[in-house]
Design a protein around this motif. Structure first.
Motif, PDB file in Angstrom:
ATOM      1  N   PHE A  97      42.660  45.356  47.273  1.00 53.94           N
ATOM      2  CA  PHE A  97      42.293  45.480  45.862  1.00 53.94           C
ATOM      3  C   PHE A  97      40.831  45.119  45.626  1.00 53.94           C
ATOM      4  N   SER A  98      40.310  44.192  46.395  1.00 53.45           N
ATOM      5  CA  SER A  98      38.905  43.801  46.223  1.00 53.45           C
ATOM      6  C   SER A  98      37.949  44.883  46.698  1.00 53.45           C
ATOM      7  N   LEU A  99      38.446  45.843  47.496  1.00 52.19           N
ATOM      8  CA  LEU A  99      37.605  46.934  47.995  1.00 52.19           C
ATOM      9  C   LEU A  99      37.677  48.184  47.118  1.00 52.19           C
ATOM     10  N   VAL A 100      38.580  48.183  46.153  1.00 52.25           N
ATOM     11  CA  VAL A 100      38.772  49.355  45.299  1.00 52.25           C
ATOM     12  C   VAL A 100      37.723  49.359  44.194  1.00 52.25           C
ATOM     13  N   ASP A 101      37.210  50.545  43.827  1.00 50.20           N
ATOM     14  CA  ASP A 101      36.234  50.616  42.753  1.00 50.20           C
ATOM     15  C   ASP A 101      36.883  50.231  41.424  1.00 50.20           C
ATOM     16  N   THR A 102      36.050  49.866  40.469  1.00 47.63           N
ATOM     17  CA  THR A 102      36.542  49.270  39.224  1.00 47.63           C
ATOM     18  C   THR A 102      37.431  50.208  38.428  1.00 47.63           C
ATOM     19  N   SER A 103      37.058  51.470  38.317  1.00 49.18           N
ATOM     20  CA  SER A 103      37.872  52.401  37.531  1.00 49.18           C
ATOM     21  C   SER A 103      39.251  52.594  38.164  1.00 49.18           C
ATOM     22  N   SER A 104      39.306  52.689  39.498  1.00 48.41           N
ATOM     23  CA  SER A 104      40.597  52.813  40.179  1.00 48.41           C
ATOM     24  C   SER A 104      41.425  51.549  40.007  1.00 48.41           C
ATOM     25  N   LEU A 105      40.744  50.415  39.979  1.00 48.02           N
ATOM     26  CA  LEU A 105      41.437  49.144  39.768  1.00 48.02           C
ATOM     27  C   LEU A 105      42.067  49.104  38.385  1.00 48.02           C
ATOM     28  N   ALA A 109      46.026  48.760  37.629  1.00 47.17           N
ATOM     29  CA  ALA A 109      46.556  47.681  36.790  1.00 47.17           C
ATOM     30  C   ALA A 109      47.494  48.200  35.718  1.00 47.17           C
ATOM     31  N   ALA A 110      47.347  49.480  35.372  1.00 49.28           N
ATOM     32  CA  ALA A 110      48.182  50.052  34.313  1.00 49.28           C
ATOM     33  C   ALA A 110      49.513  50.587  34.828  1.00 49.28           C
ATOM     34  N   THR A 111      49.747  50.545  36.129  1.00 47.74           N
ATOM     35  CA  THR A 111      50.962  51.154  36.681  1.00 47.74           C
ATOM     36  C   THR A 111      52.177  50.235  36.596  1.00 47.74           C
ATOM     37  N   ALA A 119      45.589  42.693  40.228  1.00 48.87           N
ATOM     38  CA  ALA A 119      44.292  43.187  39.756  1.00 48.87           C
ATOM     39  C   ALA A 119      43.559  42.180  38.885  1.00 48.87           C
ATOM     40  N   LYS A 120      44.194  41.057  38.557  1.00 51.68           N
ATOM     41  CA  LYS A 120      43.536  40.036  37.752  1.00 51.68           C
ATOM     42  C   LYS A 120      42.741  39.043  38.594  1.00 51.68           C
ATOM     43  N   ASP A 121      42.856  39.148  39.911  1.00 54.17           N
ATOM     44  CA  ASP A 121      42.142  38.204  40.757  1.00 54.17           C
ATOM     45  C   ASP A 121      40.632  38.375  40.587  1.00 54.17           C
ATOM     46  N   PRO A 122      39.883  37.286  40.365  1.00 54.31           N
ATOM     47  CA  PRO A 122      38.439  37.393  40.110  1.00 54.31           C
ATOM     48  C   PRO A 122      37.665  38.122  41.206  1.00 54.31           C
TER      49      PRO A 122
END
Length: 436
Positions: A97-105, A109-111, A119-122
């Motif tokens: 998740f930390s390697l995923v781009d922001t829009s994909s994240l 998070a909406a799924t 996806a809430k991890d800083p």
């Protein structure tokens, strides 16, 4: 108290029985017709027209409630299913998740709740990239994601880029367009704007600039409402900034450079592309001198589409002892005279990349001097040179007459001397304005 609890239990049991009986109805093609006929009979038996309207409204309300409850239960069951079947352990999942781009994240998070919690991890937001090809991001989303990053925040890229995969330094200003916003898994009011405002960077300034102090990289693209005071306020709380890129913003370059030289002493890369080519920027000698003194670590400088004269460029190039990348493409005033006797000095010997493409007043003779200096062994580190010009080069001091292929420019000799150099000399070849 016991009586109220007993009544609540009875109500719950009643709702359970009603819902059970309703869901137990046979799922036949005629069910929709049966429900329609049943509602019609209830409406016909209504005492008044207003009672019938009330029944229809209740039908809409109960149907909406049932749909919302069903969706909520579906997401809960999906989350339980995902937690049981997800193949990766939590630590590896967080790494992914930390390697995923922001829009994909945001989409992930909406799924389901499982993904939303991960996806809430800083650390998933330490490098925020909210660049979009059309406006989809608003201030509320930026604030949400910056706060999620917290003290893990290191870079922020924000704004509208025609191609969001465009590499840094190649993006251009663009006209305004309108599209839907990202929601990042949270509900969005219909009144929310899909456009950023001059306040979009305010979360970096909050709490005395606690989050801005951690920022290493800030790229801003085509944020129309952004103004100089708002950006200067943010830069004042970013002392650790190493990389700053500003494209298509209606801000004063001189004001921004003064703020950078006063607050961002560690900066290594500064890129600026004017919102309007040739705008009259207030960039005086004092501003140039302060930038050189305040930012000694600068290795990359890009000032595209601005009005700046050669003697000021020379102050910058000779002052930055570590400069490797220099881009003054689309400059209105540069003639190229700043390059004279520069190749054997500290300011020129470290240059690896030099871009003078489409400089409106670039002179043929100055380009010829530059190429001759390269053949003579100056500019030893230079591997990329772009002197292309869609309008041609100026002939000496007369800009009204231009040339497109000049025999005095030793292009072949340069390539023979340095075959590894990427030399770009594209000129219009189908016409010439040279005097006979």
């Amino acid at each position: 108290m016991d009586s109220r609890l007993h009544n609540n239990d009875n109500d719950d049991n009643h709702v359970d029985h009603v819902l059970h009986d309703f869901l137990a109805l046979s799922d036949l093609p005629s069910l929709s017709l049966s429900l329609s006929l049943s509602l019609d009979r209830l409406l016909q038996s209504s005492a008044s027209l207003s009672d019938g309207d009330h029944l229809v409204d209740r039908a809409f309300t109960m149907g909406s409630i049932l749909l919302e409850v069903a969706n909520h239960s579906y997401r809960n069951r999906a989350s339980v299913h995902n937690s049981l079947t997800w193949p990766l352990p939590p630590d590896l999942t967080m790494k992914v998740f930390s390697l995923v781009d922001t829009s994909s994240l945001c989409h992930a998070a909406a799924t389901c709740k499982l993904f939303r919690n991960w996806a809430k991890d800083p650390f998933c937001y330490s490098h925020i990239d909210l660049r979009t090809p059309v406006p989809k991001v608003n201030d509320a989303l930026v604030a949400t994601i910056i706060h999620r990053a917290g003290k893990a925040l290191r870079s922020l890229m924000l704004g509208v880029v025609p191609d969001a995969t465009t590499s840094s330094g190649s993006c251009q200003p663009l006209s305004d367009t309108r599209r839907k916003c990202y929601s990042c898994g949270h509900k969005r009011s219909q009144k929310d704007s899909c456009h950023l405002t001059r306040c979009c960077l305010n979360p970096l300034n909050a709490d005395g600039g606690a989050l801005g102090a951690l920022l290493r990289k800030l790229h801003l693209y085509n944020i129309g409402p952004m103004d100089s005071p708002s950006l200067v306020e943010t830069l004042s709380v970013c002392p650790s900034l190493l990389d700053l890129e500003i494209v298509g913003l209606d801000v004063e370059l001189g004001c921004i450079l003064s703020s950078v030289s006063a607050n961002c002493h560690l900066i290594e890369r500064f890129a600026f592309a004017a919102s309007t080519t040739g705008r009259n920027e207030i960039l005086n000698i004092q501003t140039c001198s302060h930038l050189v003194a305040g930012c000694p670590h600068l290795t990359s400088l890009s000032l595209r589409g601005i009005r700046i004269h050669d003697y000021k460029v020379r102050i910058l190039v000779k002052g930055f002892q570590k400069l490797k990348y220099l881009d003054f493409s689309r400059s209105v005033s540069i003639t190229g005279s700043f390059l004279r006797n520069l190749g054997n000095s500290n300011g020129g010997n470290f240059l690896e990349f030099l871009n003078l493409r489409d400089c409106m007043h670039l002179k043929e003779m100055e380009v010829a001097r530059l190429l001759t200096a390269i053949i003579a062994g100056n500019f030893k580190s230079l591997v990329h040179l772009d002197i292309s010009n869609r309008e041609g080069l100026g002939l000496r001091t007369d800009r009204q007459h231009t040339c497109y292929s000049s025999s005095i420019m030793p292009v072949k000799e340069v390539l023979d001397t340095r075959p590894w150099m990427r030399l770009m000399v594209d000129y219009p070849s189908d016409r010439s304005n040279r005097d006979p």
